[in-house]
Design an enzyme around this catalytic site. Sequence first.
Site, PDB file in Angstrom:
ATOM      1  CE  LYS A  55      -0.040 -31.423   2.793  1.00 13.27           C
ATOM      2  NZ  LYS A  55       0.333 -30.826   4.094  1.00 13.27           N
ATOM      3  NE  ARG A  64       2.625 -24.780   0.963  1.00 19.41           N
ATOM      4  CZ  ARG A  64       2.884 -25.944   0.390  1.00 19.41           C
ATOM      5  NH1 ARG A  64       2.046 -26.968   0.523  1.00 19.41           N
ATOM      6  NH2 ARG A  64       3.997 -26.111  -0.314  1.00 19.41           N
TER       7      ARG A  64
END
Length: 307
Positions: A252, A286
Amino acid sequence: MIIGGKTFDFDEHFYIMGILNVTPDSFSDGGKYNDMDQALSHAEQMIADGADIIDVGGESTRPGHIKITDSEEIERVCPIIEKLKESFDVPVSLDTYKSAVAAAGITAGADLINDIWGLKWDYVRKSGISDTLVPGEDKEDTDREDNGKLSMAKVIADAGIPCCLMHNREKSDTSGDDSDNPYGYNNFVEDVIADIKESIDIALKAGISRDNITIDPGIGFAKDLNQNLVMMNHLEELCKLEYPVLLGTSRKSMIGLTLDLPVTEREEGTIATSVIGYQAGCRIFRVHDVKANLRALKMAEAILNGR
């Protein structure tokens, strides 16, 4: 917690959720796995690398993503879910915030709903993207129970399957484009926890079992870089709610902005966040890079469990 017929003991172990984006425009792997054969091959590799759950996503949620209709998302995810369940003995999660998509995905075989809006999308502004009636379309109408027939919470409760409730929030109506606090936080960490408690309350009132709830701090959603780092540094506060915590930091922008790296070079940064998350009490991770994160977390687990 039972997910897809398998027992997940979060008191004793961590688990890896492998990301399978069947989208043309996801920020990291858009267009790589939206073909059935490519998707199945990638899922097979992630399972071989140690993934405990495969998380299927049919709509990109990156900043500036193109929103799609319910029917288009259903067409993307349901055939993949059906084939995954036929081909592999692994629980399948569906990453969606739309109740109609969740209902179709559950029919196709999804074992868990991973909701980036924490069950709240049905009660916020429709934004004109859904081709299905959304309860709470009128923001003045706050009677959620009367409008809950199509709500995500009810879909999950009726199916009796687990869910993950991620933190997210709309921009404040009073914040301008140049606001330094567009999401209207007063006390950031306390507000995030309060928002998640609201999602938990929606779940419990709808009839979702407490044992079927996991929560997610929502790294990268409704937060700037510093707020993401602050949240990472206060994950233990979220773990005190005594629900399993899923951490989704993989590749991210928090990592890219901190290290000044493109999305293709964020594996080490992701691993660092996974280990820190494990130390704080997170138990589901995740990730895109299953093998590397699994190895790092196994090492962290061994050290922290050492006698």
